[in-house]
Scaffold this motif. Structure first.
Motif, PDB file in Angstrom:
ATOM      1  N   THR A 487     114.043  40.239  12.911  1.00  0.00           N
ATOM      2  CA  THR A 487     115.134  41.083  12.224  1.00  0.00           C
ATOM      3  C   THR A 487     116.370  40.155  12.231  1.00  0.00           C
ATOM      4  O   THR A 487     116.849  39.990  13.366  1.00  0.00           O
ATOM      5  N   ALA A 488     117.109  40.435  11.113  1.00  0.00           N
ATOM      6  CA  ALA A 488     118.372  40.038  11.157  1.00  0.00           C
ATOM      7  C   ALA A 488     119.432  40.981  11.813  1.00  0.00           C
ATOM      8  O   ALA A 488     120.179  41.645  10.795  1.00  0.00           O
ATOM      9  N   TRP A 489     119.577  40.883  12.927  1.00  0.00           N
ATOM     10  CA  TRP A 489     120.481  42.090  13.633  1.00  0.00           C
ATOM     11  C   TRP A 489     122.037  41.751  13.186  1.00  0.00           C
ATOM     12  O   TRP A 489     122.858  42.623  13.395  1.00  0.00           O
ATOM     13  N   ARG A 490     122.296  40.642  12.685  1.00  0.00           N
ATOM     14  CA  ARG A 490     123.868  40.269  12.519  1.00  0.00           C
ATOM     15  C   ARG A 490     124.198  40.865  11.172  1.00  0.00           C
ATOM     16  O   ARG A 490     125.327  41.361  11.045  1.00  0.00           O
ATOM     17  N   ASN A 491     123.109  41.283  10.361  1.00  0.00           N
ATOM     18  CA  ASN A 491     123.502  42.306   9.349  1.00  0.00           C
ATOM     19  C   ASN A 491     123.988  43.773   9.887  1.00  0.00           C
ATOM     20  O   ASN A 491     124.811  44.384   9.136  1.00  0.00           O
ATOM     21  N   TYR A 492     123.797  44.050  11.004  1.00  0.00           N
ATOM     22  CA  TYR A 492     124.255  45.404  11.455  1.00  0.00           C
ATOM     23  C   TYR A 492     125.365  45.038  12.667  1.00  0.00           C
ATOM     24  O   TYR A 492     125.555  45.884  13.580  1.00  0.00           O
ATOM     25  N   THR A 493     126.133  43.828  12.488  1.00  0.00           N
ATOM     26  CA  THR A 493     127.247  43.563  12.954  1.00  0.00           C
ATOM     27  C   THR A 493     127.050  43.306  14.496  1.00  0.00           C
ATOM     28  O   THR A 493     127.930  43.388  15.347  1.00  0.00           O
ATOM     29  N   LEU A 494     125.569  42.822  14.915  1.00  0.00           N
ATOM     30  CA  LEU A 494     125.487  42.486  16.172  1.00  0.00           C
ATOM     31  C   LEU A 494     125.321  40.892  16.433  1.00  0.00           C
ATOM     32  O   LEU A 494     125.113  40.256  15.310  1.00  0.00           O
ATOM     33  N   GLN A 495     125.517  40.499  17.493  1.00  0.00           N
ATOM     34  CA  GLN A 495     125.358  38.915  17.773  1.00  0.00           C
ATOM     35  C   GLN A 495     123.930  38.711  17.792  1.00  0.00           C
ATOM     36  O   GLN A 495     123.352  39.595  18.536  1.00  0.00           O
ATOM     37  N   GLN A 496     123.230  37.471  17.539  1.00  0.00           N
ATOM     38  CA  GLN A 496     122.116  37.195  17.705  1.00  0.00           C
ATOM     39  C   GLN A 496     121.978  35.795  17.644  1.00  0.00           C
ATOM     40  O   GLN A 496     122.353  35.322  16.223  1.00  0.00           O
ATOM     41  N   SER A 497     121.226  35.065  18.413  1.00  0.00           N
ATOM     42  CA  SER A 497     121.013  33.562  18.266  1.00  0.00           C
ATOM     43  C   SER A 497     119.709  33.618  17.537  1.00  0.00           C
ATOM     44  O   SER A 497     118.860  34.490  17.789  1.00  0.00           O
ATOM     45  N   ARG A 498     119.383  32.683  17.038  1.00  0.00           N
ATOM     46  CA  ARG A 498     118.016  32.098  16.273  1.00  0.00           C
ATOM     47  C   ARG A 498     116.926  32.391  17.312  1.00  0.00           C
ATOM     48  O   ARG A 498     116.870  32.069  18.005  1.00  0.00           O
ATOM     49  N   GLY A 499     115.871  33.002  16.735  1.00  0.00           N
ATOM     50  CA  GLY A 499     114.912  33.601  17.449  1.00  0.00           C
ATOM     51  C   GLY A 499     114.963  34.217  18.731  1.00  0.00           C
ATOM     52  O   GLY A 499     114.171  34.115  19.622  1.00  0.00           O
ATOM     53  N   ALA A 500     116.153  34.826  18.945  1.00  0.00           N
ATOM     54  CA  ALA A 500     116.318  35.659  20.050  1.00  0.00           C
ATOM     55  C   ALA A 500     116.539  37.035  19.900  1.00  0.00           C
ATOM     56  O   ALA A 500     116.885  37.435  18.620  1.00  0.00           O
ATOM     57  N   LEU A 501     116.673  38.089  20.932  1.00  0.00           N
ATOM     58  CA  LEU A 501     116.986  39.393  20.805  1.00  0.00           C
ATOM     59  C   LEU A 501     118.357  39.514  20.578  1.00  0.00           C
ATOM     60  O   LEU A 501     119.172  38.780  20.947  1.00  0.00           O
ATOM     61  N   PRO A 502     118.923  40.502  19.844  1.00  0.00           N
ATOM     62  CA  PRO A 502     120.344  40.418  19.660  1.00  0.00           C
ATOM     63  C   PRO A 502     120.874  40.874  21.125  1.00  0.00           C
ATOM     64  O   PRO A 502     120.184  41.248  22.122  1.00  0.00           O
ATOM     65  N   VAL A 503     122.440  40.622  20.949  1.00  0.00           N
ATOM     66  CA  VAL A 503     123.040  40.679  22.439  1.00  0.00           C
ATOM     67  C   VAL A 503     123.903  42.053  22.109  1.00  0.00           C
ATOM     68  O   VAL A 503     124.499  42.156  21.038  1.00  0.00           O
ATOM     69  N   GLY A 504     124.033  42.861  23.182  1.00  0.00           N
ATOM     70  CA  GLY A 504     124.719  44.101  23.192  1.00  0.00           C
ATOM     71  C   GLY A 504     124.250  45.053  24.193  1.00  0.00           C
ATOM     72  O   GLY A 504     123.166  44.995  24.574  1.00  0.00           O
ATOM     73  N   PRO A 505     124.959  46.207  24.274  1.00  0.00           N
ATOM     74  CA  PRO A 505     124.648  47.436  24.836  1.00  0.00           C
ATOM     75  C   PRO A 505     123.537  48.131  24.110  1.00  0.00           C
ATOM     76  O   PRO A 505     123.794  49.111  23.488  1.00  0.00           O
TER      77      PRO A 505
END
Ligand SMILES: Nc1ncnc2c1ncn2[C@@H]1O[C@H](COP(=O)(O)OP(=O)(O)OP(=O)(O)O)[C@@H](O)[C@H]1O
Ligand SMILES: [Mg+2]
Length: 607
Positions: A487-505
């Motif tokens: 899932t492209a979590w960056r679309n929802y303003t979250l940080q995400q490295s390729r092939g990883a879970l998004p970063v954040g609380p």
């Protein structure tokens, strides 16, 4: 007979090799002597070279001599092939007959004793968790099936450093006395495998496997107390699995006094390790409480400090209806088996009675396509006819299976569960419409909790559930993880490295509810990535993600506006003073101007 051969025949016990030679025809017995020249063929390989060297010219002779020189290396290394051939002769090979003597049935319990990792007993910490999980899953299933609000008592007592006695007691319907030995002392015995209905258990292995692991590591059997109603006596059993036969061994069977009016207590002693944190028993029970807000769970860990999860709702989840298999979801072999087992007298009747969504009209359409008679006897259907029928089924349009058999947790309950467990700023939950994989209906749900007290700079936590059971192991192999990573979590303003879970609380929750959850193994830890399932998970996560994106963008806008406002705010008093000196305003006029400016600023704030 040399040492080796004596050893071999000794191991076979009945001198099968000797027997074998006696049984064999004389020609067969002669084989070793006929083989011997062949085996010594290598030195003879030099002969043609010698012959050719005689006939050939000097030049050729020279060449041949060189070749011969190369080949003569072989006799130099002569002792090695000779030794190898001797060893080959000495080694007694198995034959079809000697193998036949070793071939025998493998009981399912023997198989799983050797392969206990397949059932989730591959390390001591996991073994403790799996044992509790199997008993808790059964307890919750039994209560719900009987329409009882579950109240579970779970105790872990530590007897030695790596030895524990765990007990799980429920207030469910109990188990009838005659069934107790088989339920706990026989693998592949249960009430859920042959039906298509959503439940936590499905295989008929869980609790007997846990008992077998306990028996393997401590030598003790499973202790069970069960009572089917306040007016019925309580029975206490001590049961072991006879692994050679996959049959129960009853060590105790008594009527006892029991202070519970109804329910079942299961007690297992086992070698294990108790630990805290992720993937611990504590974690599993916390997540179970989150996905089952209708259950009260009273838990006593080895420390003795009780932990109670009170039920959040007095409403039981709606009852999951049982359905028949959908024709598009079965394989040819299964179809043949069903035709053989059917109670219906003709093919048309079998199709309409044994499958879901097959009306008489649909049955006629299938039979016409297969060129089979409606009144043909199902048990007499030949395999080529069954194949025609199977192909016709695939070619006919049939409605998707009914979805009343799948009971999701629901957006509201999911959000409530997330709120009870995580102090966050934002919660979202989505329940997707029912979908179908291999003819089995399923529903995917997703939930998110963001911000608040959740840890900020780390990878998001992924919580996976199948039919309300937390999945704690094999995260990497699970379709839920794969969809979350994709899932492209960056679309929802979250940080995400390729092939990883998004970063954040962030906490991400995914749940699959299905009549048959496609686990990747018997330990029921990861979901197989059927394309339909992967797609539904992605859509559910995207729905939640969009809600989170809207929340985060709005929050960012508010923060930006706040910043701007406070910046302008700082200058308003100075503007007031400047205006006072330019326009010779009184103090009262200056204060009014400042107030007006502040009001204009307030109104122009776009949120
Ligand atoms: N606490 C209980 N109360 C009532 N019935 C129970 C209880 N525990 C087990 N059973 C019965 O025993 C059967 C066997 O349980 P078991 O856990 O071995 O298999 P299962 O739950 O059917 O499937 P799975 O292997 O997936 O757990 C169940 O199907 C159920 O009918
Ligand atoms: Mg079970």
């Amino acid at each position: 007979m040399n040492k080796t051969s004596r050893k071999v025949s000794g191991r076979r016990g009945q001198g099968q090799l000797a027997l074998l030679l006696e049984d064999a025809p004389p020609s067969a017995r002669r084989v070793p002597s006929r083989q011997s020249p062949k085996k010594n063929a290598k030195p003879a390989a030099v002969k043609p070279t010698k012959k050719s060297s005689k006939k050939s010219s000097k030049k050729t002779a020279k060449k041949t001599a060189t070749k011969t020189a190369t080949k003569t290396v072989i006799p130099k290394a002569g002792p090695a092939p000779a030794a190898a051939s001797r060893r080959r002769k000495e080694r007694k090979h198995e034959t079809a007959v000697s193998l036949a003597a070793q071939q025998r049935e493998i009981s399912v319990s023997e198989f799983f004793t050797k392969n206990r990792h397949l059932l989730g007993f591959d390390n001591p910490a996991k073994a403790l968790l799996t044992t509790i999980k199997e008993a808790v899953d059964n307890a919750l299933d039994a209560c719900e099936e009987a329409g009882i609000l579950p109240e579970l008592h779970i105790k872990i007592r530590q007897l030695a450093e790596t030895r524990f006695r765990v007990s799980v007691q429920d207030n469910g319907p109990g188990i009838v006395r005659e069934q107790i030995p088989k339920v706990f002392g026989k693998l592949l015995y249960g009430s859920k495998f042959h039906r298509l209905r959503q439940s936590r258990g499905q295989q008929g292995i869980g609790i007997s496997a846990a008992g077998m692991y306990g028996q393997l590591t401590t030598g003790k059997g499973v202790r069970i107390i069960s009572r089917t109603g306040p007016k019925c006596p309580a029975h206490e059993f001590l049961v072991q699995v006879d692994t050679r036969k996959n049959q129960p061994k009853v060590l105790r069977d008594e009527e006892v006094e029991w202070d519970s009016p109804q329910g079942t207590l299961v007690e297992i002693e086992l070698e294990g390790t108790y630990r805290k944190g992720r993937r611990s028993v504590d974690d599993y029970l916390q997540q179970t409480a989150m996905a089952n807000p209708h259950a009260t769970i009273r838990y006593t860990p080895p420390s003795g400090t009780k932990h109670d999860y009170e039920r959040q709702t007095d409403e039981l989840p709606p009852e999951a209806k049982e359905i028949k298999p959908h024709p598009h979801g079965i394989e040819l072999g299964m179809l043949m088996h069903m035709l053989h087992e059917t109670q219906a007298r003709n093919l048309r009747g079998a199709l309409t009675a044994d499958f879901s969504r097959v009306s008489p009209k649909v049955a006629d359409e299938i039979l016409a396509k297969a060129h089979l008679a409606a009144n043909a006897r199902p048990k007499r259907i030949a395999s080529n006819e069954a194949e025609k029928l199977y192909k016709a089924i695939q070619a006919v349009r049939i409605l998707n299976p009914p979805t009343s058999c799948v009971v999701p947790i629901g957006e509201e309950t999911l959000t409530r569960g997330l709120k009870a467990q995580f102090a966050a700023d934002f919660y979202a939950a989505t329940t997707r419409p029912p979908a179908v994989y291999r003819g089995n209906p399923f529903v995917i749900e997703a939930g998110l909790a963001y911000g608040g007290a959740l840890a900020g700079d780390e990878l998001a936590d992924l919580y996976r559930f199948a039919n309300r059971v937390p999945l704690l192991y094999q995260q990497g192999a699970c379709a839920m993880t794969k969809s979350t990573l994709a899932t492209a979590w960056r679309n929802y303003t979250l940080q995400q490295s390729r092939g990883a879970l998004p970063v954040g609380p962030l906490v991400i929750l995914v749940h699959i509810a299905s009549v048959w959850v496609p686990f990747t193994s018997e330990s029921k830890e990861a979901i197989a990535p059927y394309p339909e399932i992967v797609k539904e998970i992605r859509l559910a996560l995207q729905e939640c993600g969009r809600k989170l994106g809207t929340f985060l963008r709005r929050r960012r806008r508010v923060a930006d506006e706040e910043k701007k406002r406070s910046y302008i705010d700082q200058f308003i008093p100075h503007i007031g003073e400047s205006l006072q000196s330019i326009l010779a305003l009184s103090d009262a006029q200056k204060d009014r101007t400042v107030k007006n400016l502040q009001e204009v600023l307030e109104k122009s704030r776009k949120l």
